[in-house]
Design a protein around this motif. Structure first.
Motif, PDB file in Angstrom:
ATOM      1  N   THR A 121      54.674  41.884  23.284  1.00  0.00           N
ATOM      2  CA  THR A 121      54.750  42.985  22.968  1.00  0.00           C
ATOM      3  C   THR A 121      54.948  44.040  23.962  1.00  0.00           C
ATOM      4  O   THR A 121      55.955  45.043  23.769  1.00  0.00           O
ATOM      5  N   ARG A 122      54.309  44.131  24.741  1.00  0.00           N
ATOM      6  CA  ARG A 122      54.531  45.386  26.101  1.00  0.00           C
ATOM      7  C   ARG A 122      55.886  44.976  26.680  1.00  0.00           C
ATOM      8  O   ARG A 122      56.766  46.025  27.018  1.00  0.00           O
ATOM      9  N   LEU A 128      63.177  48.541  26.010  1.00  0.00           N
ATOM     10  CA  LEU A 128      63.829  49.963  25.647  1.00  0.00           C
ATOM     11  C   LEU A 128      64.550  50.569  26.608  1.00  0.00           C
ATOM     12  O   LEU A 128      65.623  51.333  26.288  1.00  0.00           O
ATOM     13  N   MET A 129      63.497  50.607  27.830  1.00  0.00           N
ATOM     14  CA  MET A 129      63.962  51.466  28.579  1.00  0.00           C
ATOM     15  C   MET A 129      65.440  51.171  29.596  1.00  0.00           C
ATOM     16  O   MET A 129      65.921  52.135  30.338  1.00  0.00           O
ATOM     17  N   TYR A 130      65.577  50.068  29.187  1.00  0.00           N
ATOM     18  CA  TYR A 130      66.873  49.535  29.878  1.00  0.00           C
ATOM     19  C   TYR A 130      68.167  49.203  28.822  1.00  0.00           C
ATOM     20  O   TYR A 130      69.194  48.837  29.388  1.00  0.00           O
ATOM     21  N   GLY A 131      67.883  50.020  27.705  1.00  0.00           N
ATOM     22  CA  GLY A 131      69.233  50.206  26.889  1.00  0.00           C
ATOM     23  C   GLY A 131      69.254  49.331  25.829  1.00  0.00           C
ATOM     24  O   GLY A 131      70.082  49.315  24.895  1.00  0.00           O
ATOM     25  N   PHE A 132      68.139  48.261  25.609  1.00  0.00           N
ATOM     26  CA  PHE A 132      67.957  47.667  24.582  1.00  0.00           C
ATOM     27  C   PHE A 132      67.499  48.533  23.370  1.00  0.00           C
ATOM     28  O   PHE A 132      66.852  49.512  23.406  1.00  0.00           O
ATOM     29  N   SER A 133      67.720  48.055  21.914  1.00  0.00           N
ATOM     30  CA  SER A 133      67.270  48.387  20.817  1.00  0.00           C
ATOM     31  C   SER A 133      66.157  47.873  20.124  1.00  0.00           C
ATOM     32  O   SER A 133      66.065  46.582  20.215  1.00  0.00           O
ATOM     33  N   PRO A 134      65.197  48.492  19.424  1.00  0.00           N
ATOM     34  CA  PRO A 134      64.168  47.956  18.807  1.00  0.00           C
ATOM     35  C   PRO A 134      64.522  47.102  17.632  1.00  0.00           C
ATOM     36  O   PRO A 134      65.643  47.382  16.970  1.00  0.00           O
ATOM     37  N   GLN A 178      70.878  55.239  38.954  1.00  0.00           N
ATOM     38  CA  GLN A 178      70.086  56.349  38.787  1.00  0.00           C
ATOM     39  C   GLN A 178      69.124  56.528  37.881  1.00  0.00           C
ATOM     40  O   GLN A 178      68.551  57.318  37.336  1.00  0.00           O
ATOM     41  N   MET A 179      68.697  55.453  37.234  1.00  0.00           N
ATOM     42  CA  MET A 179      67.752  55.023  36.152  1.00  0.00           C
ATOM     43  C   MET A 179      66.398  54.953  36.497  1.00  0.00           C
ATOM     44  O   MET A 179      65.560  55.173  35.797  1.00  0.00           O
ATOM     45  N   GLY A 180      66.176  55.100  37.698  1.00  0.00           N
ATOM     46  CA  GLY A 180      64.676  55.096  38.169  1.00  0.00           C
ATOM     47  C   GLY A 180      63.880  53.627  38.257  1.00  0.00           C
ATOM     48  O   GLY A 180      62.946  53.599  38.395  1.00  0.00           O
ATOM     49  N   TRP A 198      65.837  44.816  38.386  1.00  0.00           N
ATOM     50  CA  TRP A 198      64.612  44.022  37.803  1.00  0.00           C
ATOM     51  C   TRP A 198      64.241  44.590  37.011  1.00  0.00           C
ATOM     52  O   TRP A 198      63.707  45.693  36.659  1.00  0.00           O
ATOM     53  N   GLY A 199      64.181  43.732  35.811  1.00  0.00           N
ATOM     54  CA  GLY A 199      63.766  44.049  34.545  1.00  0.00           C
ATOM     55  C   GLY A 199      62.101  43.658  34.246  1.00  0.00           C
ATOM     56  O   GLY A 199      61.629  43.283  35.255  1.00  0.00           O
ATOM     57  N   PRO A 200      61.577  43.527  33.085  1.00  0.00           N
ATOM     58  CA  PRO A 200      60.189  43.193  32.819  1.00  0.00           C
ATOM     59  C   PRO A 200      59.968  41.778  33.204  1.00  0.00           C
ATOM     60  O   PRO A 200      60.905  40.957  32.771  1.00  0.00           O
TER      61      PRO A 200
END
Length: 217
Positions: A121-122, A128-134, A178-180, A198-200
């Motif tokens: 879940t987390r 979502l912060m990487y451009g994916f949609s819910p 520049q996404m942080g 690097w993602g989750p």
């Protein structure tokens, strides 16, 4: 960043030729490109593909649970598989695939990639912060009509993981720097410009931009 499609899944494998042969014989794909480092297979160079990087074996499953390929006629697609193939079938080195029947413009396009997460879940929220949609499923996010599924499990920290990275297509990759988020690499190649982050759960994500010179088929 707003990815437009799930472009490819990149894998580390010890016997890329055997896996490539399975995809061309049973999954409607062809070898798009083969170099000393990798073999690129897919049914369309501009849609979902598998990149098979040559690596030492044996490989460990790590974060990757399975890859789903989209077909318009599941019965016909399953008839092309080796007799007795289960719903989720292995094509070598622990790489598991499944076929999903959906309306599709491209047979054997990527439908979904399932990855293990200690907290699905987390992780889905973080993606979502990487451009994916819910989506309606709290353990699934969407990108360009394809899905990333978060499966309860421990991805571990294997020395020789099977999954190299996930690749999503974007109009311009440079802004990803520049996404942080932590940038793993930047690669300026002949046909593409890519930024790796690097993602989750330490799943590596590639934002890839096709250059005007892009000519693979």
């Amino acid at each position: 960043m707003q990815p437009t499609s799930l472009d490819h899944v990149a894998l580390w494998v010890a016997d890329r030729d055997s896996i490539a042969d399975f995809t061309t014989e049973h999954l409607g794909m062809h070898v798009i490109e083969r170099t000393e480092r990798f073999t690129l297979v897919g049914s369309d160079a501009r849609r979902g593909k598998l990149t098979l990087f040559a690596a030492e074996g044996p490989r460990e499953r790590g974060a990757l649970a399975r890859i789903g390929l989209r077909v318009s006629d599941l019965e016909a697609a399953r008839s092309a598989l080796p007799e007795g193939s289960p719903e989720v079938f292995e094509i070598g080195e622990g790489l598991e695939l499944t076929l999903v029947e959906r309306d599709t413009d491209t047979e054997y396009d990527l439908d979904h990639v399932a990855v293990y997460s200690r907290n699905p879940t987390r992780a889905a929220h973080e993606w979502l912060m990487y451009g994916f949609s819910p989506t309606d499923d709290p353990h699934r996010v969407e990108v360009g009509g394809a899905f990333l599924e978060l499966v309860q499990g421990d991805p571990g920290e294997p020395e020789r993981p099977l999954l190299n990275h996930l690749g999503v297509l974007v109009e311009a990759a440079a802004p990803a720097q520049q996404m942080g988020v932590e940038v793993a690499d930047v690669v300026d190649a002949a046909n593409t410009f890519a930024v790796f982050v690097w993602g989750p759960d330490r799943v590596k994500l590639e934002y890839v931009e096709h250059k005007a010179s892009f000519s693979l088929r």
